[in-house]
Scaffold this motif. Structure first.
Motif, PDB file in Angstrom:
ATOM      1  N   VAL A 201       6.188 -24.692  -3.165  1.00 11.11           N
ATOM      2  CA  VAL A 201       6.639 -25.466  -4.324  1.00 11.11           C
ATOM      3  C   VAL A 201       5.677 -26.616  -4.596  1.00 11.11           C
ATOM      4  CG1 VAL A 201       8.514 -26.865  -5.247  1.00 11.11           C
ATOM      5  CG2 VAL A 201       9.036 -24.784  -3.967  1.00 11.11           C
ATOM      6  N   LEU A 202       5.208 -27.270  -3.540  1.00 15.38           N
ATOM      7  CA  LEU A 202       4.210 -28.326  -3.725  1.00 15.38           C
ATOM      8  C   LEU A 202       2.912 -27.745  -4.284  1.00 15.38           C
ATOM      9  CD1 LEU A 202       4.696 -30.507  -0.510  1.00 15.38           C
ATOM     10  CD2 LEU A 202       5.626 -30.871  -2.794  1.00 15.38           C
ATOM     11  N   LEU A 203       2.561 -26.544  -3.843  1.00 17.27           N
ATOM     12  CA  LEU A 203       1.372 -25.894  -4.386  1.00 17.27           C
ATOM     13  C   LEU A 203       1.528 -25.670  -5.893  1.00 17.27           C
ATOM     14  CD1 LEU A 203      -1.368 -24.430  -4.010  1.00 17.27           C
ATOM     15  CD2 LEU A 203      -0.038 -22.329  -3.742  1.00 17.27           C
ATOM     16  N   GLY A 204       2.736 -25.317  -6.329  1.00 13.49           N
ATOM     17  CA  GLY A 204       2.971 -25.131  -7.763  1.00 13.49           C
ATOM     18  C   GLY A 204       2.646 -26.382  -8.560  1.00 13.49           C
ATOM     19  N   ALA A 205       3.035 -27.541  -8.023  1.00  7.37           N
ATOM     20  CA  ALA A 205       2.698 -28.798  -8.696  1.00  7.37           C
ATOM     21  C   ALA A 205       1.187 -28.995  -8.745  1.00  7.37           C
ATOM     22  CB  ALA A 205       3.369 -29.962  -7.972  1.00  7.37           C
ATOM     23  N   ALA A 206       0.502 -28.629  -7.657  1.00 10.14           N
ATOM     24  CA  ALA A 206      -0.954 -28.761  -7.615  1.00 10.14           C
ATOM     25  C   ALA A 206      -1.618 -27.821  -8.624  1.00 10.14           C
ATOM     26  CB  ALA A 206      -1.466 -28.471  -6.211  1.00 10.14           C
ATOM     27  N   ILE A 207      -1.062 -26.619  -8.788  1.00 10.64           N
ATOM     28  CA  ILE A 207      -1.602 -25.664  -9.760  1.00 10.64           C
ATOM     29  C   ILE A 207      -1.498 -26.227 -11.172  1.00 10.64           C
ATOM     30  CG2 ILE A 207      -1.076 -23.446 -10.873  1.00 10.64           C
ATOM     31  CD1 ILE A 207      -0.522 -22.339  -8.048  1.00 10.64           C
ATOM     32  N   LEU A 208      -0.345 -26.797 -11.505  1.00 14.17           N
ATOM     33  CA  LEU A 208      -0.178 -27.389 -12.835  1.00 14.17           C
ATOM     34  C   LEU A 208      -1.145 -28.557 -13.035  1.00 14.17           C
ATOM     35  CD1 LEU A 208       3.722 -27.403 -13.149  1.00 14.17           C
ATOM     36  CD2 LEU A 208       2.115 -25.808 -14.196  1.00 14.17           C
ATOM     37  N   GLY A 209      -1.312 -29.364 -11.992  1.00 13.50           N
ATOM     38  CA  GLY A 209      -2.246 -30.483 -12.089  1.00 13.50           C
ATOM     39  C   GLY A 209      -3.681 -30.017 -12.262  1.00 13.50           C
ATOM     40  N   ALA A 212      -4.033 -28.801 -15.845  1.00 13.69           N
ATOM     41  CA  ALA A 212      -4.002 -29.929 -16.781  1.00 13.69           C
ATOM     42  C   ALA A 212      -5.283 -30.760 -16.696  1.00 13.69           C
ATOM     43  CB  ALA A 212      -2.789 -30.807 -16.502  1.00 13.69           C
ATOM     44  N   GLY A 213      -5.842 -30.847 -15.478  1.00 12.55           N
ATOM     45  CA  GLY A 213      -7.044 -31.644 -15.289  1.00 12.55           C
ATOM     46  C   GLY A 213      -8.333 -30.928 -15.625  1.00 12.55           C
ATOM     47  N   GLY A 214      -8.237 -29.652 -15.977  1.00 11.82           N
ATOM     48  CA  GLY A 214      -9.415 -28.911 -16.394  1.00 11.82           C
ATOM     49  C   GLY A 214     -10.167 -28.212 -15.288  1.00 11.82           C
ATOM     50  N   ALA A 215      -9.635 -28.233 -14.058  1.00 17.99           N
ATOM     51  CA  ALA A 215     -10.308 -27.515 -12.973  1.00 17.99           C
ATOM     52  C   ALA A 215     -10.245 -26.007 -13.190  1.00 17.99           C
ATOM     53  CB  ALA A 215      -9.676 -27.881 -11.626  1.00 17.99           C
ATOM     54  N   HIS A 216      -9.229 -25.560 -13.915  1.00 16.42           N
ATOM     55  CA  HIS A 216      -9.095 -24.155 -14.294  1.00 16.42           C
ATOM     56  C   HIS A 216      -8.740 -24.103 -15.772  1.00 16.42           C
ATOM     57  CE1 HIS A 216      -9.349 -22.791 -10.139  1.00 16.42           C
ATOM     58  NE2 HIS A 216      -8.475 -23.728  -9.811  1.00 16.42           N
ATOM     59  N   ASP A 217      -9.084 -23.003 -16.410  1.00 18.10           N
ATOM     60  CA  ASP A 217      -8.895 -22.895 -17.860  1.00 18.10           C
ATOM     61  C   ASP A 217      -7.438 -22.678 -18.258  1.00 18.10           C
ATOM     62  OD1 ASP A 217     -11.588 -23.271 -18.322  1.00 18.10           O
ATOM     63  OD2 ASP A 217     -12.044 -21.117 -18.335  1.00 18.10           O
ATOM     64  N   GLU A 220      -2.429 -19.561 -15.506  1.00 14.09           N
ATOM     65  CA  GLU A 220      -2.552 -18.236 -14.889  1.00 14.09           C
ATOM     66  C   GLU A 220      -3.810 -18.139 -14.027  1.00 14.09           C
ATOM     67  OE1 GLU A 220      -0.312 -17.590 -18.806  1.00 14.09           O
ATOM     68  OE2 GLU A 220      -1.927 -18.862 -18.050  1.00 14.09           O
ATOM     69  N   GLU A 221      -4.915 -18.681 -14.517  1.00 16.05           N
ATOM     70  CA  GLU A 221      -6.156 -18.654 -13.732  1.00 16.05           C
ATOM     71  C   GLU A 221      -5.993 -19.468 -12.454  1.00 16.05           C
ATOM     72  OE1 GLU A 221     -10.330 -20.853 -14.121  1.00 16.05           O
ATOM     73  OE2 GLU A 221     -10.090 -19.294 -15.666  1.00 16.05           O
ATOM     74  N   ALA A 222      -5.388 -20.638 -12.572  1.00 14.64           N
ATOM     75  CA  ALA A 222      -5.162 -21.476 -11.388  1.00 14.64           C
ATOM     76  C   ALA A 222      -4.267 -20.764 -10.380  1.00 14.64           C
ATOM     77  CB  ALA A 222      -4.552 -22.808 -11.801  1.00 14.64           C
ATOM     78  N   MET A 223      -3.231 -20.086 -10.866  1.00 15.47           N
ATOM     79  CA  MET A 223      -2.345 -19.332  -9.961  1.00 15.47           C
ATOM     80  C   MET A 223      -3.122 -18.278  -9.197  1.00 15.47           C
ATOM     81  SD  MET A 223       0.903 -18.849 -12.524  1.00 15.47           S
ATOM     82  CE  MET A 223       1.676 -17.600 -11.509  1.00 15.47           C
ATOM     83  N   GLY A 224      -3.962 -17.544  -9.917  1.00 14.57           N
ATOM     84  CA  GLY A 224      -4.716 -16.467  -9.292  1.00 14.57           C
ATOM     85  C   GLY A 224      -5.688 -16.948  -8.235  1.00 14.57           C
ATOM     86  N   LYS A 225      -6.256 -18.138  -8.435  1.00 14.77           N
ATOM     87  CA  LYS A 225      -7.277 -18.630  -7.518  1.00 14.77           C
ATOM     88  C   LYS A 225      -6.734 -19.523  -6.403  1.00 14.77           C
ATOM     89  CE  LYS A 225     -11.151 -18.251 -10.729  1.00 14.77           C
ATOM     90  NZ  LYS A 225     -12.261 -18.954 -11.436  1.00 14.77           N
ATOM     91  N   MET A 226      -5.557 -20.095  -6.615  1.00  9.80           N
ATOM     92  CA  MET A 226      -5.040 -21.065  -5.651  1.00  9.80           C
ATOM     93  C   MET A 226      -3.897 -20.547  -4.788  1.00  9.80           C
ATOM     94  SD  MET A 226      -5.128 -24.499  -8.085  1.00  9.80           S
ATOM     95  CE  MET A 226      -4.481 -25.578  -6.810  1.00  9.80           C
TER      96      MET A 226
END
Length: 267
Positions: A201-209, A212-217, A220-226
Motif C-alpha cells: 500500500v505504501l508502494l502504491g503511494a510512491a507509484i502515484l508520487g 505525478a513528479g514525472g519520473a514515469h509518463d 500504468e508505466e510506474a506500476m509496471g516498473k516499480m
C-alpha cells in the motif's frame, strides 16, 4: 484480476473499462484508482480483526498465547502448525476438512458486501461442549474459510464474465498468513498472487508520487516498473477439496439467508 487489501478489514478492488453497477458493492467510480477505468469496491468490515476476536475470546487463548510466545511466533502461525498436525493425526490430506462440522458467518459487525446489511451478526454452528486448543483451531479454521466464502460471494455478485476474474492479487497483513492465502486459492479455484514488496500500500503511494513528479509518463508505466509479483499460491487438493468447499459455501449462503429470516420472524 481482483485485488484484496486484506488487513483489519478487507477491500475487494476491481477495475473495468465499462461501468458495472452491483447492489452491495461501492462504485463504479471513474478514474478513482486507475486513469480511464471504473473501480468497484467490495469489502468486509472485519477480517483480521474478526480472526483476532475469535482467537482472543476463546477459553483456550491463554494456553495458545503461551505456546506461541515460547516459539516466538504469532498465535495464527502456531494455529496453522497445529492444524497441520491435527490433519496428519486424523489421516486427512488437507486441513480444510477439519472444519467440516463447524460453520461461521463472519458478519460480527454487519455485512458490507455483498448484502450491504448493517444489521447482520456473526454466527458459529457446530460448537462442542469443550474448549480445548484443538477446538479453538477448528473455529479459527472455519473463520478463515468463512472470509474466503464471502470473497467468493462478492466476486459472484460483481458478475464479471467478459473477461471473468482469472486471478487474485492479495496484499496487507492477512496476505502474510499462509492459511488465509491457500484457503482463498482453494475456495475460489484461482491463483493468489502476493507482491514482492513488504508494504504494497505504501508502494502504491510512491507509484502515484513518481507519476505525478514525472519520473514515469503514466501511473500504468510506474506500476509496471516499480511493482512485481512475489509468490503465487495455486489451488491444491484437487476435485475433492473443491467439492468440500462448494458444500461449505452452500451452507455459508444458507446461514446468511436464515439469519435474515430469523430477523423477520422476530420482528
Amino acid at each position: 484480476r481482483i485485488a484484496l487489501i486484506a488487513g483489519t478489514s478487507t477491500c475487494h478492488m476491481a477495475s473495468s473499462s465499462a461501468p458495472t453497477f452491483v447492489p452491495g458493492v461501492w462504485g463504479p467510480y471513474y478514474s478513482a484508482m486507475l486513469p480511464n477505468l471504473y473501480l468497484n469496491e467490495g469489502g468486509q468490515s472485519a477480517a483480521g480483526a474478526l480472526i483476532d476476536f475469535v482467537i482472543e475470546s476463546h477459553a483456550a487463548y491463554e494456553e495458545l498465547k503461551g505456546l506461541a510466545d515460547a516459539e516466538n511466533v504469532p498465535p495464527t502461525i502456531y494455529l496453522n502448525k497445529r492444524l497441520e498436525e491435527m490433519a496428519a493425526e486424523a489421516g486427512e490430506a488437507n486441513v480444510a476438512t477439519l472444519a467440516s462440522q463447524v460453520h461461521v458467518t463472519p458478519d460480527f459487525i454487519g455485512n458490507r458486501s455483498p448484502l450491504a446489511d448493517p444489521l447482520m451478526k456473526g454466527g458459529i454452528v457446530g460448537l462442542p461442549m469443550s474448549s480445548r486448543l484443538d477446538d479453538l483451531a477448528r473455529v479459527y479454521l472455519a473463520t478463515v474459510q468463512a472470509l474466503a466464502y464471502q470473497t467468493k460471494a462478492i466476486i459472484e455478485a460483481l458478475g464479471y464474465t467478459d473477461p471473468p476474474i482469472s486471478s487474485v492479487v492479495a496484499c496487507g497483513g492477512l496476505a502474510k498468513n499462509p492459511l488465509y492465502v491457500s484457503t482463498h486459492a482453494d475456495v475460489l479455484g484461482l491463483e493468489i498472487h502476493t507482491p514482492v514488496q513488504e508494504e504494497a500500500v505504501l508502494l502504491g503511494a510512491a507509484i502515484l508520487g513518481a507519476a505525478a513528479g514525472g519520473a514515469h509518463d503514466s501511473v500504468e508505466e510506474a506500476m509496471g516498473k516499480m511493482s512485481a509479483i512475489g509468490d503465487t499460491c495455486a489451488p491444491e487438493g484437487g476435485e475433492a477439496v473443491a467439492a468440500f468447499h462448494e458444500k461449505k459455501y452452500n451452507v455459508f449462503r444458507k446461514m446468511s439467508d436464515d439469519q435474515r429470516e430469523y430477523r423477520r420472524m422476530m420482528a
